[in-house]
Motif scaffolding. Sequence first.
Motif, PDB file in Angstrom:
ATOM      1  N   ARG A 371       0.849  -1.184   0.000  1.00  0.00           N
ATOM      2  CA  ARG A 371       0.000   0.000   0.000  1.00  0.00           C
ATOM      3  C   ARG A 371       0.891   1.242   0.000  1.00  0.00           C
ATOM      4  N   ALA A 372       0.440   2.274  -0.678  1.00  0.00           N
ATOM      5  CA  ALA A 372       1.176   3.535  -0.698  1.00  0.00           C
ATOM      6  C   ALA A 372       0.427   4.554   0.135  1.00  0.00           C
ATOM      7  N   ALA A 373       1.053   5.037   1.187  1.00  0.00           N
ATOM      8  CA  ALA A 373       0.447   6.096   1.992  1.00  0.00           C
ATOM      9  C   ALA A 373       0.482   7.399   1.206  1.00  0.00           C
ATOM     10  N   HIS A 374      -0.480   8.262   1.494  1.00  0.00           N
ATOM     11  CA  HIS A 374      -0.541   9.540   0.773  1.00  0.00           C
ATOM     12  C   HIS A 374       0.774  10.304   0.909  1.00  0.00           C
ATOM     13  N   ALA A 375       1.411  10.169   2.065  1.00  0.00           N
ATOM     14  CA  ALA A 375       2.662  10.879   2.306  1.00  0.00           C
ATOM     15  C   ALA A 375       3.827  10.330   1.491  1.00  0.00           C
ATOM     16  N   ASP A 376       3.669   9.155   0.932  1.00  0.00           N
ATOM     17  CA  ASP A 376       4.750   8.545   0.156  1.00  0.00           C
ATOM     18  C   ASP A 376       4.997   9.279  -1.152  1.00  0.00           C
ATOM     19  N   GLY A 377       4.002  10.029  -1.616  1.00  0.00           N
ATOM     20  CA  GLY A 377       4.154  10.816  -2.830  1.00  0.00           C
ATOM     21  C   GLY A 377       4.414   9.987  -4.065  1.00  0.00           C
ATOM     22  N   VAL A 378       5.091  10.599  -5.038  1.00  0.00           N
ATOM     23  CA  VAL A 378       5.337   9.964  -6.327  1.00  0.00           C
ATOM     24  C   VAL A 378       6.160   8.687  -6.162  1.00  0.00           C
ATOM     25  N   ALA A 379       7.177   8.726  -5.321  1.00  0.00           N
ATOM     26  CA  ALA A 379       8.052   7.559  -5.164  1.00  0.00           C
ATOM     27  C   ALA A 379       7.269   6.351  -4.674  1.00  0.00           C
ATOM     28  N   GLY A 380       6.373   6.571  -3.720  1.00  0.00           N
ATOM     29  CA  GLY A 380       5.566   5.468  -3.214  1.00  0.00           C
ATOM     30  C   GLY A 380       4.656   4.890  -4.277  1.00  0.00           C
ATOM     31  N   LEU A 381       4.020   5.772  -5.060  1.00  0.00           N
ATOM     32  CA  LEU A 381       3.144   5.299  -6.134  1.00  0.00           C
ATOM     33  C   LEU A 381       3.917   4.507  -7.179  1.00  0.00           C
ATOM     34  N   LEU A 382       5.079   5.020  -7.559  1.00  0.00           N
ATOM     35  CA  LEU A 382       5.873   4.333  -8.575  1.00  0.00           C
ATOM     36  C   LEU A 382       6.361   2.977  -8.081  1.00  0.00           C
ATOM     37  N   ALA A 383       6.665   2.879  -6.786  1.00  0.00           N
ATOM     38  CA  ALA A 383       7.086   1.590  -6.224  1.00  0.00           C
ATOM     39  C   ALA A 383       5.940   0.585  -6.260  1.00  0.00           C
ATOM     40  N   VAL A 384       4.737   1.040  -5.889  1.00  0.00           N
ATOM     41  CA  VAL A 384       3.561   0.166  -5.939  1.00  0.00           C
ATOM     42  C   VAL A 384       3.282  -0.266  -7.374  1.00  0.00           C
ATOM     43  N   GLU A 385       3.397   0.690  -8.299  1.00  0.00           N
ATOM     44  CA  GLU A 385       3.151   0.370  -9.703  1.00  0.00           C
ATOM     45  C   GLU A 385       4.164  -0.645 -10.221  1.00  0.00           C
TER      46      GLU A 385
END
Length: 401
Positions: A371-385
């Motif tokens: 899961r990507a927390a909102h605070a993770d920003g772009v890096a978190g989303l890209l990691a999940v993707e």
Amino acid sequence: MTSAPARRLVLLGSTGSIGTQALDVLHRFPGIARVHGLAVGGSRPELVAEQVLAHRPEHLVVSDVARADEVEAAVQRACRTSGLTAPRIAAGQDAVIDVAGSLGEGDVVLNAITGSVGLLPTLAVLASGARLALANKESLVVGGHLVTEAATPGQILPVDSEHTAIAQALAGVRHDQIDHLVVTASGGPFRGRSREQLAGVTPEQALNHPTWSMGRVITTNSATLVNKALEVIEACFQFDLPEDRVQVVVHPQSIVHSMVTLVDGATIAQASPPDMRHAIGWALAHPEKLPGLATALDFSTAQSWTFEPVDEDTFDAIALARAAHREGGGAMAVYNAANEEAVDAFFAGRLDFLGITALIRAVLEHPERPRAAHADGVAGLLAVESWARETGQALISSRER
């Protein structure tokens, strides 16, 4: 149009369906903007050369580094023959992001890139202060709050028949006066078929859309109704509404592009023949109107428009997207990435048609999904993707064994 100097335009994805139609609009209405830069994938070098000769961009970016030399050779050859100076050419995804963010207030960037790779260029445009004409729906689907929080009011104008229609219907309407949105769907080439009848669908059949001429990915997404699912989520962010206030109705004629129902029970619809130049011209020239941009409806002849509910038992893409949006935590990034991998596998003969949404479901329901927390920003989303793509590919390979 006003007599003021034309604004500058950067067009990302100029050789795709939206990109070529946008350049056609600019050719017919040169007062809209002058082309400052073009970004292309690189698969159609001769078309790129033609666009350079016709529109004289100062900058040209090829996102696929492996194709950059071939594109540059075609452009240099065409410019020498015509006695013109070739534009500055750069290559790679970072160069796309750079050109996307190279303009400023009063200028416009049309993001017509296909897929979630369009997210970072979208954020670059918003940071620059330029207007964003957004045809890359994945930016909002994947980036969601990151995109809307980066945008100033009115900075994003949708380039999509459905969302452009909603924006036009909402002119003069306060947000608290909206009851719900109604997004229309053609139903795609397989409207009315059962799941059993979809089992043997071929890529060629999936690309045979009844009303729209589009690229391979979006046409396939229209056949599975994934495209409509993405548009529901896009509408949630574009118009700041929860998913249960964005309805979908099948309208095979593709004349009514979407509707807005107000709290007093009135419904406002936008109607026009199926022609993406309406949406493109609306965003590029906004708030002006382009006379004779596209054919108007002819009400002097008899015609019928029909509406029917979506068969969500057969086409489960919309329900999956609604659940992912409600969940948050990067679930829509997972949904989109899994779909992109599934579509590629479908055309490679590694996955059947029904397997596309089955793979989306399997990746979303995977017990190890991060899961990507909102605070993770772009890096978190890209990691999940990235996880979703790798997992999707692994699941496809396991089905082949």
